[in-house]
Structure formats: structure tokens, C-alpha cells
Design an enzyme around this catalytic site. Structure first.
Site, PDB file in Angstrom:
ATOM      1  CD  GLU A 119      -7.412 -22.387 -53.979  1.00 27.23           C
ATOM      2  OE1 GLU A 119      -7.583 -22.944 -55.082  1.00 27.23           O
ATOM      3  OE2 GLU A 119      -6.922 -22.975 -53.001  1.00 27.23           O
ATOM      4  CD  GLU A 123      -4.552 -24.634 -47.986  1.00 25.67           C
ATOM      5  OE1 GLU A 123      -5.106 -25.518 -48.633  1.00 25.67           O
ATOM      6  OE2 GLU A 123      -3.396 -24.227 -48.223  1.00 25.67           O
ATOM      7  CD1 TRP A 207      -9.886 -29.468 -47.074  1.00 27.01           C
ATOM      8  CD2 TRP A 207      -8.761 -31.156 -48.032  1.00 27.01           C
ATOM      9  NE1 TRP A 207      -8.700 -28.966 -47.566  1.00 27.01           N
ATOM     10  CE2 TRP A 207      -7.996 -29.976 -48.158  1.00 27.01           C
ATOM     11  CE3 TRP A 207      -8.269 -32.352 -48.566  1.00 27.01           C
ATOM     12  CZ2 TRP A 207      -6.737 -29.966 -48.783  1.00 27.01           C
ATOM     13  CZ3 TRP A 207      -7.026 -32.326 -49.199  1.00 27.01           C
ATOM     14  CH2 TRP A 207      -6.281 -31.145 -49.305  1.00 27.01           C
ATOM     15  CB  THR A 218      -2.275 -34.752 -50.944  1.00 28.05           C
ATOM     16  OG1 THR A 218      -2.299 -34.352 -52.305  1.00 28.05           O
ATOM     17  CG2 THR A 218      -3.370 -34.024 -50.194  1.00 28.05           C
TER      18      THR A 218
END
Ligand SMILES: *[C@@H]1O[C@H](CO)[C@@H](O)[C@H](O)[C@H]1NC(C)=O
Ligand SMILES: *[C@@H]1O[C@H](CO)[C@@H](O)[C@H](O)[C@H]1NC(C)=O
Ligand SMILES: *[C@@H]1O[C@H](CO)[C@@H](O)[C@H](O)[C@H]1NC(C)=O
Ligand SMILES: *[C@@H]1O[C@H](CO)[C@@H](O)[C@H](O)[C@H]1NC(C)=O
Ligand SMILES: *[C@@H]1O[C@H](CO)[C@@H](O)[C@H](O)[C@H]1NC(C)=O
Ligand SMILES: *[C@@H]1O[C@H](CO)[C@@H](O)[C@H](O)[C@H]1NC(C)=O
Length: 328
Positions: A119, A123, A207, A218
Site C-alpha cells: 500500500e 492521506e 472516509w 483512529t
């Protein structure tokens, strides 16, 4: 504590249906179907043109086309609009011109993601309107969250910027508006083992890292709990320009190592989903786009040559070729 999309998605999976990072078949664990490759050298999507979305899979709605480009909107809890390229690329250059969402805890992102969870990420965390993060993961290794960097950027949530990845077997460059802001060398990632190196799709979406159902880590990383009464939260993507450094109609993992040297390239352009893209010869163009890369600064092609020698006897055939480093 920083979390990858994958880790965050796992944490949120109980309530959010739209996990952005997953694999339906992990080739390091079992035999999987070949990946559909981008057989052309280059592929450009202008998302101010509605037809451009036809060649992307909308894996979570809503994504619509506007005069500003593709519009990804979170209107309420549980939404994580995402698109994925129908095709995989095997090393390449990707430019995404985007305007990130404002709000608290909203992550505007794009990534290259492979079947064995390599990956490479950009972000943008809406809570911090003067920066963006870069990150990467290799083979789904999420034991550490110390691989990210934070890059200053002017008005990422009100202005379009071009966020690029230039990915070769030897190094990854993250570029902001054409300037390299980070380089990851092959050997810097667990001596290459965790270096992203398998065919990747491009996934673009937003998201809510600040969703109240997410784990504490998170939410903290996302800069706080998302207040859905402030919705809609919107990201725009004007265009995506993709160059595939090793075009092929399919990519096959020939063993479970997840090493780029184990990837077999088909030598056929049949089956590509679109006939409307520009077709160029990889061999005549690859050199020009990577001339700034200094191969002497990396060992990747050396190790590649060693590894492919040990497997090519079993897998090479007249109509296909194992990955062999060209000009890197
Ligand atoms: C993407 O969409 C195509 C049809 O447009 C479908 O064949 C393919 O399975 C989809 N891929 C994924 C990963 O959803
Ligand atoms: C996972 O990543 C950590 C941190 O970079 C590293 O120490 C470890 O060796 C990696 N594990 C594997 C299996 O590659
Ligand atoms: C896409 O990128 C390629 C390679 O950098 C470049 O030659 C081409 O002009 C770009 N296309 C557009 C429409 O920007
Ligand atoms: C692919 O096929 C063409 C035409 O048959 C041939 O000239 C070329 O060398 C092949 N390329 C590879 C990488 O096998
Ligand atoms: C490849 O790039 C090098 C360095 O810029 C240049 O000298 C050489 O002519 C190029 N070769 C081809 C085939 O374009
Ligand atoms: C090349 O490999 C050697 C041995 O693994 C390592 O010590 C060295 O740092 C590597 N060089 C680069 C530029 O990655």
C-alpha cells in the site's frame, strides 16, 4: 498512534460497510486469479467528463461527476465513497489532482493497493488544513505505524493540488505539485521485504476516521470525532493521470513470496476494458519518464536479477515473461 486505512477499516468494519482496504485473495497465502493489467502505457481520466467514471469501479457510493470533477460526499454516518481502477499497474506514475474535504476527522485519500496488501498512500486529514500525510505498508504489515510523514501544503481543502506517486522497483517518490517531498528506497523497508512491489489498483475515496464507532487510536489520528451534523463532507478529484511502467494485460503471482521478481507479465493487449485510451509503446517511452532516477543508488535491480533467475525456468513461456528489470 497512526493507523493505515486497512487497520482503521478493520476497526470500523463492524459498523461501516465500506472498508477501503481489503483483499479478496491474498497471493502470499493461496493461488489467486491473475490481475487485469493496464496494457497501455498511459491512461488519463478527466473527471469533469462524466464518461470518465465508466472505467472505474465505484466500490462505495455516492460518487458523481461535476464541473469540478468527481465528487465524493459523506452525507451521513457509514458512508465512505470510493472508486477503484478496473486495472492494476506494475510500477508507474500516478498524478491525482484533488481538493480534500473540510470538517473534523474526514480522510481524503488515494492509494495504490495490491492483492497482498502492499500500500502506498496520500492521506489528507481534514482536521489539519495545512498538511497532508504520506504513508506506505508492505505485505499488510501493520505492526508499526511509524512510516508516515507529514507534508505542509497550502489550502489543501479549498484548492486543487496535484499529489503524485512515482513508483519503481528501486524507490518511491511522493510529489506535491511536481516537487519530490519524500523518497522511500527499496532497502529502507525491512531491506526490501516490506517495500511495495506487487501490481496495484488505484483506490480513491474519503472516509470518516473520526467516526464515533472507530477505535480511540483512529479517532485521535483523525484529529477528533466527526460531527455529522456538519455534513456534507466533500472531496473533489479533477483528474487522474496514470502511467504504467510495465504494461501488460495481466499479472500473475508465480509463487507466494510477494516479490516483484515473482510476477509474470502477459504479453498481450487483449481484454483491456477500454479502447478509448491512448496507446504508446512502453519500450520507447519508459526511458524518458524515469531518466531522473539514478539506478546506481539502489540495489533493487540486482536482487531482482538474482531472484528471477531462480524462478524463470518454471514459469516463463513463449507468450509471457517474468518481470525483468529494464532500465531501472
Ligand atoms: C469492476 O467492474 C467490472 C465491470 O465493470 C467487473 O467486471 C469487475 O469485477 C469489477 N472489479 C471489482 C474489483 O469490483
Ligand atoms: C513488520 O514491520 C516491522 C516494522 O518495520 C518490522 O520490524 C518487521 O520485521 C516486519 N515484519 C515482517 C514480517 O516483515
Ligand atoms: C499524463 O502524464 C504523462 C506522463 O507524465 C504526460 O506525458 C501527459 O501529458 C499527461 N497527460 C495529461 C493530460 O496531463
Ligand atoms: C511481445 O510480443 C511481441 C510480438 O510477438 C514481441 O516482439 C515482443 O518481444 C514480446 N515482448 C515480450 C516482453 O515478450
Ligand atoms: C535513455 O535515457 C538516457 C539518459 O537520458 C539517454 O541518454 C538515452 O538516449 C535514452 N535512450 C532511449 C532509447 O531513449
Ligand atoms: C544495498 O544492499 C546492502 C546490503 O543489503 C545494504 O547494506 C545497502 O544499504 C544497500 N544500498 C542501498 C542504496 O539500498
Amino acid at each position: 498512534m497512526k493507523l493505515s486505512l486497512e487497520a482503521a477499516a478493520i476497526l470500523a468494519a463492524a459498523q461501516l460497510s465500506a472498508a477501503q482496504t481489503y483483499t479478496s485473495c491474498n497471493p502470499t497465502e493461496k493461488t489467486c486469479p491473475a490481475d487485469t493489467g493496464l496494457a497501455q502505457w498511459s491512461y488519463f481520466s478527466d473527471f469533469t467528463d462524466a464518461s470518465a467514471l465508466e472505467h472505474w469501479n465505484i466500490t462505495a457510493a455516492p460518487v458523481t461527476t461535476t464541473t469540478e470533477g468527481a465528487k465524493f460526499t459523506i452525507n451521513k454516518e457509514g458512508q465512505a465513497p470510493t472508486i477503484a481502477s478496473e486495472f492494476y499497474i506494475f510500477f508507474g506514475h500516478v498524478d491525482v489532482k484533488m481538493k480534500a474535504s473540510a470538517g473534523t476527522g474526514i480522510i481524503s485519500t488515494y492509494m495504490l493497493l495490491s492483492d497482498d496488501l502492499d500500500e502506498i498512500d496520500w492521506e489528507q486529514i481534514s482536521t489539519y488544513p495545512t498538511s497532508i500525510q504520506t504513508d506506505y505498508f508492505g505485505k499488510g504489515n501493520t505492526t508499526a505505524y511509524d512510516r508516515d510523514t507529514t507534508v505542509p501544503v497550502i489550502n489543501p481543502e479549498t484548492e486543487f493540488h496535484t499529489y503524485s506517486l512515482d513508483w519503481t522497483p528501486s524507490r518511491i517518490n511522493w510529489l506535491l505539485d511536481g516537487e519530490v517531498v519524500r523518497t522511500l528506497n527499496y532497502h529502507d523497508a525491512v531491506d526490501g521485504y516490506n517495500y511495495p512491489q506487487t501490481p496495484c489498483r488505484i483506490k480513491i475515496g474519503i472516509w470518516a476516521g473520526g467516526d464515533p464507532s472507530n477505535g480511540e487510536g483512529t479517532i485521535e489520528w483523525a484529529g477528533g470525532v466527526t460531527d455529522y451534523s456538519a455534513a456534507p463532507f466533500t472531496m473533489y478529484v479533477e483528474s487522474v493521470n496514470v502511467t504504467n511502467y510495465y504494461p501488460a494485460s495481466s499479472y500473475t503471482y508465480t509463487d507466494k513470496t510477494g516479490a516483484y521478481t515473482s510476477i509474470k507479465l502477459s504479453n498481450s493487449t487483449e481484454g483491456f476494458p477500454s479502447n478509448s485510451v491512448s496507446v504508446k509503446s512502453a519500450n520507447s517511452n519508459i526511458n524518458s519518464s524515469v531518466t531522473s532516477f539514478d539506478a546506481s543508488k539502489s540495489n533493487a535491480s540486482t536482487s531482482g536479477a538474482t531472484a528471477s533467475a531462480s524462478t524463470s525456468g518454471n514459469t516463463a513461456s513463449a507468450s509471457s515473461s517474468l518481470f525483468t528489470p529494464r532500465c531501472f
